[in-house]
Design a protein around this motif. Sequence first.
Motif, mmCIF file in Angstrom:
data_model
loop_
_atom_site.group_PDB
_atom_site.id
_atom_site.type_symbol
_atom_site.label_atom_id
_atom_site.label_comp_id
_atom_site.label_asym_id
_atom_site.label_seq_id
_atom_site.Cartn_x
_atom_site.Cartn_y
_atom_site.Cartn_z
ATOM 1 N N SER A 184 0.808 -1.220 0.000
ATOM 2 C CA SER A 184 0.000 0.000 0.000
ATOM 3 C C SER A 184 0.842 1.272 0.000
ATOM 4 O O SER A 184 0.295 2.359 0.159
ATOM 5 C CB SER A 184 -0.935 0.006 1.215
ATOM 6 O OG SER A 184 -0.204 -0.126 2.421
ATOM 7 N N THR A 227 -1.268 5.608 -3.255
ATOM 8 C CA THR A 227 -1.272 6.787 -2.382
ATOM 9 C C THR A 227 -1.490 6.429 -0.923
ATOM 10 O O THR A 227 -1.587 7.315 -0.078
ATOM 11 C CB THR A 227 -2.375 7.764 -2.824
ATOM 12 O OG1 THR A 227 -3.651 7.111 -2.715
ATOM 13 C CG2 THR A 227 -2.153 8.214 -4.258
ATOM 14 N N GLY A 228 -1.596 5.136 -0.622
ATOM 15 C CA GLY A 228 -1.842 4.717 0.745
ATOM 16 C C GLY A 228 -3.305 4.598 1.095
ATOM 17 O O GLY A 228 -3.669 4.102 2.174
ATOM 18 N N GLU A 229 -4.192 5.026 0.187
ATOM 19 C CA GLU A 229 -5.623 4.985 0.455
ATOM 20 C C GLU A 229 -6.231 3.615 0.165
ATOM 21 O O GLU A 229 -7.310 3.297 0.642
ATOM 22 C CB GLU A 229 -6.341 6.051 -0.371
ATOM 23 C CG GLU A 229 -5.911 7.477 -0.016
ATOM 24 C CD GLU A 229 -6.602 8.510 -0.873
ATOM 25 O OE1 GLU A 229 -7.380 8.116 -1.765
ATOM 26 O OE2 GLU A 229 -6.366 9.716 -0.656
ATOM 27 N N ARG A 230 -5.565 2.808 -0.619
ATOM 28 C CA ARG A 230 -6.066 1.468 -0.933
ATOM 29 C C ARG A 230 -4.880 0.544 -1.186
ATOM 30 O O ARG A 230 -3.777 0.998 -1.496
ATOM 31 C CB ARG A 230 -7.009 1.481 -2.137
ATOM 32 C CG ARG A 230 -6.417 2.127 -3.379
ATOM 33 C CD ARG A 230 -7.372 2.111 -4.550
ATOM 34 N NE ARG A 230 -6.851 2.857 -5.680
ATOM 35 C CZ ARG A 230 -7.250 2.692 -6.931
ATOM 36 N NH1 ARG A 230 -8.170 1.784 -7.223
ATOM 37 N NH2 ARG A 230 -6.741 3.420 -7.899
ATOM 38 N N GLU A 231 -5.149 -0.727 -1.065
ATOM 39 C CA GLU A 231 -4.086 -1.715 -1.219
ATOM 40 C C GLU A 231 -4.023 -2.202 -2.657
ATOM 41 O O GLU A 231 -5.050 -2.336 -3.331
ATOM 42 C CB GLU A 231 -4.347 -2.899 -0.286
ATOM 43 C CG GLU A 231 -3.189 -3.880 -0.214
ATOM 44 C CD GLU A 231 -3.415 -4.974 0.802
ATOM 45 O OE1 GLU A 231 -2.710 -5.000 1.820
ATOM 46 O OE2 GLU A 231 -4.320 -5.806 0.567
#
Length: 422
Positions: free
Chosen positions: A128, A175-179
Amino acid sequence: MTRLVVMVSRSAVTPGDLLVGVEWCEEVLFVGESSEYVDSIAYLLEDAGRFIPFDGDEDVLTERIRAFEPDGIVTFSEHMLPLTARVAEEVGLPFHTPGTVASLRDKGAQRERLRVAGVEELRARAFSAASDWPGVLEEVGLPLVLKPSQGEGSRDTHLVTDASRGAEIIVELVTGEREFIAEEYLVGRACAPFGDYISVESIVRNGHITHLGATGKLPLLPPFRETGQFHPCGLPALEEEAVLDLATAAAQALGVTEGVLHTEIKLTADGPRVIEVNGRIGGYIHELYSRVWATDVVELVTRAACDAPWELPAAPQKGVHFQHTSQPHPHATRFLGVDNARAVSRMAGVTGYRRLAQPGSTLPTDHRTHDLDLLSGWAPSHDRMLALLDECRGTLAFEFESPDGLLRATGRELVAAVGSHG
């Protein structure tokens, strides 16, 4: 009296096909989250049965469904799978369990269960953060497929063959918002003029798996845009049997005992390999297999869900039943329209032509499959199917808006353009 609950959201089954398919049932309760799509068809659902708008309170929803005293519950929507599974478990109805849905929707969890069961050994890693890219590259290797851990329609799915380009894609998407998950790319064997993968459509009831069939595919356009499918798949009998056996093994490895499955399988030089297993009906499968079996697939699925009598006819209809979808030009930003649709719809062998994209609609930029239309047909052989498809592609004339102005292309030219610029 048979009572059925249908959890509704945008899906592979049209509202009209859904309502026809549940006509056999005496009482139907439709449940849908408030959305532009559900709100637009709510009046149809209310005319066909009872309708409950879901406001997010699962406890209240569960009690209302329990009071309905249903015999079965279904959904044809990927989005509604988790909620449907939780409600089914609470009410005591047969459906995918919440744990099974987690494995069906999360591609990383699915890979692990298939590996542990000895069904599919594939290098893969979920991540992620963009900073994970060096480790991903070392563990999975190139070429690899990068895709969201949860998603559909090939959205944000990329084939990465170059480490530098892969790093650029990672920065853009992760972006770290989803895997995301990176998987070893399965190289298909030479299958031209057909695609190098197959899907298997299955209904599971009380642990018994019934395969509706193995669905042949037309070649993908880069990166992974689908262009059509057909039945029979055209494989030799022994290879088709191996594909069906692999789909059965994958379903069992994931613990599926109830529900519907759409299993994608790659055809490689070393035999069939599992791409992924989905816990709902595949795109346009209802239309295709309702013709193949001369029966209503939605009715089959809903009857199975209610443990009502159902069975496939003794044999599929003769000939090759097919579908084709056109994909946008790679430089297009807006779809303006298509000409000669009427001429195509009147060609011998064409059973239907439906425009799916609205003139003036904005086109996506995330490399997903985006179907402009759906062409359905029948041919006495696979060769005749290919000839008819080529004739149809050459007749259809599409118009788009692009940064460089108006863009025109026949369906035949679109295949060449998208194939070279994917």
